[in-house]
Design a protein around this motif. Structure first.
Motif, PDB file in Angstrom:
ATOM      1  N   ALA A 279     -16.993   6.973  23.172  1.00 13.88           N
ATOM      2  CA  ALA A 279     -17.886   8.439  22.828  1.00 13.88           C
ATOM      3  C   ALA A 279     -16.731   9.189  22.237  1.00 13.88           C
ATOM      4  O   ALA A 279     -16.402  10.102  22.722  1.00 13.88           O
ATOM      5  N   THR A 280     -16.706   8.986  20.918  1.00 12.51           N
ATOM      6  CA  THR A 280     -15.844  10.176  20.267  1.00 12.51           C
ATOM      7  C   THR A 280     -16.095  10.212  18.502  1.00 12.51           C
ATOM      8  O   THR A 280     -16.546   9.189  18.155  1.00 12.51           O
ATOM      9  N   PHE A 281     -15.615  11.058  18.253  1.00 12.16           N
ATOM     10  CA  PHE A 281     -15.665  11.343  16.702  1.00 12.16           C
ATOM     11  C   PHE A 281     -14.415  11.405  16.118  1.00 12.16           C
ATOM     12  O   PHE A 281     -13.390  11.689  16.899  1.00 12.16           O
ATOM     13  N   LEU A 282     -14.304  10.810  15.157  1.00 13.30           N
ATOM     14  CA  LEU A 282     -12.933  10.639  14.599  1.00 13.30           C
ATOM     15  C   LEU A 282     -12.941  11.357  12.986  1.00 13.30           C
ATOM     16  O   LEU A 282     -13.842  11.305  12.221  1.00 13.30           O
ATOM     17  N   TYR A 283     -11.724  11.862  12.541  1.00 11.73           N
ATOM     18  CA  TYR A 283     -11.686  12.435  11.368  1.00 11.73           C
ATOM     19  C   TYR A 283     -11.153  11.168  10.237  1.00 11.73           C
ATOM     20  O   TYR A 283     -10.058  10.830  10.583  1.00 11.73           O
ATOM     21  N   ASP A 284     -11.715  11.017   9.438  1.00 14.65           N
ATOM     22  CA  ASP A 284     -11.570   9.906   8.288  1.00 14.65           C
ATOM     23  C   ASP A 284     -10.556  10.463   6.972  1.00 14.65           C
ATOM     24  O   ASP A 284     -11.235  11.251   6.442  1.00 14.65           O
ATOM     25  N   LYS A 285      -9.398  10.008   7.380  1.00 14.89           N
ATOM     26  CA  LYS A 285      -8.798  10.732   6.448  1.00 14.89           C
ATOM     27  C   LYS A 285      -8.609  10.256   4.847  1.00 14.89           C
ATOM     28  O   LYS A 285      -8.302  10.959   3.925  1.00 14.89           O
ATOM     29  N   THR A 286      -9.299   9.024   4.619  1.00  6.97           N
ATOM     30  CA  THR A 286      -9.502   8.760   3.530  1.00  6.97           C
ATOM     31  C   THR A 286     -10.585   9.425   2.390  1.00  6.97           C
ATOM     32  O   THR A 286     -10.398   9.905   1.554  1.00  6.97           O
ATOM     33  N   TRP A 287     -11.552   9.837   3.352  1.00 13.57           N
ATOM     34  CA  TRP A 287     -12.967  10.571   2.788  1.00 13.57           C
ATOM     35  C   TRP A 287     -12.845  11.858   3.216  1.00 13.57           C
ATOM     36  O   TRP A 287     -13.684  12.435   2.598  1.00 13.57           O
ATOM     37  N   GLY A 288     -12.105  12.207   4.091  1.00 15.64           N
ATOM     38  CA  GLY A 288     -12.149  13.664   4.555  1.00 15.64           C
ATOM     39  C   GLY A 288     -13.408  13.969   5.317  1.00 15.64           C
ATOM     40  O   GLY A 288     -14.001  15.160   5.201  1.00 15.64           O
ATOM     41  N   GLY A 289     -13.900  13.172   6.204  1.00 14.04           N
ATOM     42  CA  GLY A 289     -15.035  13.587   6.889  1.00 14.04           C
ATOM     43  C   GLY A 289     -15.057  13.016   8.392  1.00 14.04           C
ATOM     44  O   GLY A 289     -13.970  12.469   8.794  1.00 14.04           O
ATOM     45  N   LEU A 290     -16.192  13.498   9.254  1.00 13.83           N
ATOM     46  CA  LEU A 290     -16.162  13.025  10.578  1.00 13.83           C
ATOM     47  C   LEU A 290     -17.088  11.856  10.738  1.00 13.83           C
ATOM     48  O   LEU A 290     -18.056  11.891  10.281  1.00 13.83           O
ATOM     49  N   ILE A 291     -16.591  11.058  11.479  1.00 16.96           N
ATOM     50  CA  ILE A 291     -17.308   9.582  11.765  1.00 16.96           C
ATOM     51  C   ILE A 291     -17.240   9.306  13.180  1.00 16.96           C
ATOM     52  O   ILE A 291     -16.392   9.818  14.011  1.00 16.96           O
ATOM     53  N   SER A 292     -17.844   8.492  13.596  1.00 15.62           N
ATOM     54  CA  SER A 292     -17.806   7.913  14.886  1.00 15.62           C
ATOM     55  C   SER A 292     -16.878   6.706  14.915  1.00 15.62           C
ATOM     56  O   SER A 292     -16.538   6.123  14.052  1.00 15.62           O
ATOM     57  N   ALA A 293     -16.275   6.958  16.325  1.00 17.45           N
ATOM     58  CA  ALA A 293     -15.078   5.677  16.665  1.00 17.45           C
ATOM     59  C   ALA A 293     -15.761   4.306  16.344  1.00 17.45           C
ATOM     60  O   ALA A 293     -15.243   3.345  15.434  1.00 17.45           O
ATOM     61  N   ASP A 294     -16.773   4.128  16.808  1.00 15.86           N
ATOM     62  CA  ASP A 294     -17.535   2.845  16.335  1.00 15.86           C
ATOM     63  C   ASP A 294     -17.891   2.603  15.188  1.00 15.86           C
ATOM     64  O   ASP A 294     -17.644   1.301  14.643  1.00 15.86           O
ATOM     65  N   GLY A 295     -18.375   3.703  14.472  1.00 12.54           N
ATOM     66  CA  GLY A 295     -18.605   3.507  12.940  1.00 12.54           C
ATOM     67  C   GLY A 295     -17.527   3.109  12.182  1.00 12.54           C
ATOM     68  O   GLY A 295     -17.546   2.517  11.047  1.00 12.54           O
ATOM     69  N   TRP A 296     -16.430   3.693  12.614  1.00 14.06           N
ATOM     70  CA  TRP A 296     -15.052   3.212  11.946  1.00 14.06           C
ATOM     71  C   TRP A 296     -14.698   1.802  11.902  1.00 14.06           C
ATOM     72  O   TRP A 296     -14.229   1.239  11.235  1.00 14.06           O
TER      73      TRP A 296
END
Length: 140
Positions: free
Chosen positions: A96-113
């Motif tokens: 249950a967390t959000f991650l910063y996607d360094k490739t595209w520069g956005g916020l995504i979910s850990a599971d979605g990553w």
């Protein structure tokens, strides 16, 4: 041809509370359900969308309690809201967390990553406008 474009949008005034009072004949029923919900509100989903709807609903219960004068319920509801929002905001768990996607520069979910089809495509930037709207609403 111009080098400037001006758009004026007259936005309506909105607030946190309902514009209308609850029907006086139904207020006792609403208060009883509010009382029950305040002690039995449990999340059923653990994805960004379902869980977001849950915490937004929990936040709404606080406003309803305040509007109906049921202020004794507010401390418990606020504690529940903070406790249920914290894992997503502070990375208490990986699931249950959000991650910063360094490739595209956005916020995504850990599971979605990890899995593009999880969280309704959250990791590939699907539906962020309302998934995250629930969290913003709850946090506000």
């Amino acid at each position: 041809v111009s080098s400037q474009w001006n758009l004026v949008e007259n936005l309506p005034t909105i607030g946190w509370y309902s514009r209308y009072s609850a029907d006086v004949t139904k207020q006792d029923l609403i208060k009883a359900v509010l009382n029950s919900d305040s002690s039995n509100f449990v999340p059923h989903d653990n994805d960004t969308y379902g869980y977001g709807k849950y915490i937004a609903s929990l936040a709404r219960l606080i406003l309803i309690a305040e509007q109906l004068g049921e202020v004794s319920l507010i401390p418990n509801l606020l504690t529940q809201l903070k406790d249920n929002l914290a894992p997503w905001m502070y990375r208490d768990t990986y699931r249950a967390t959000f991650l910063y996607d360094k490739t595209w520069g956005g916020l995504i979910s850990a599971d979605g990553w990890l899995f593009p089809d999880k969280d309704y495509g959250n990791g590939i930037y699907n539906d962020h406008h309302f998934h995250y709207g629930y969290y913003i609403y709850a946090g506000a």
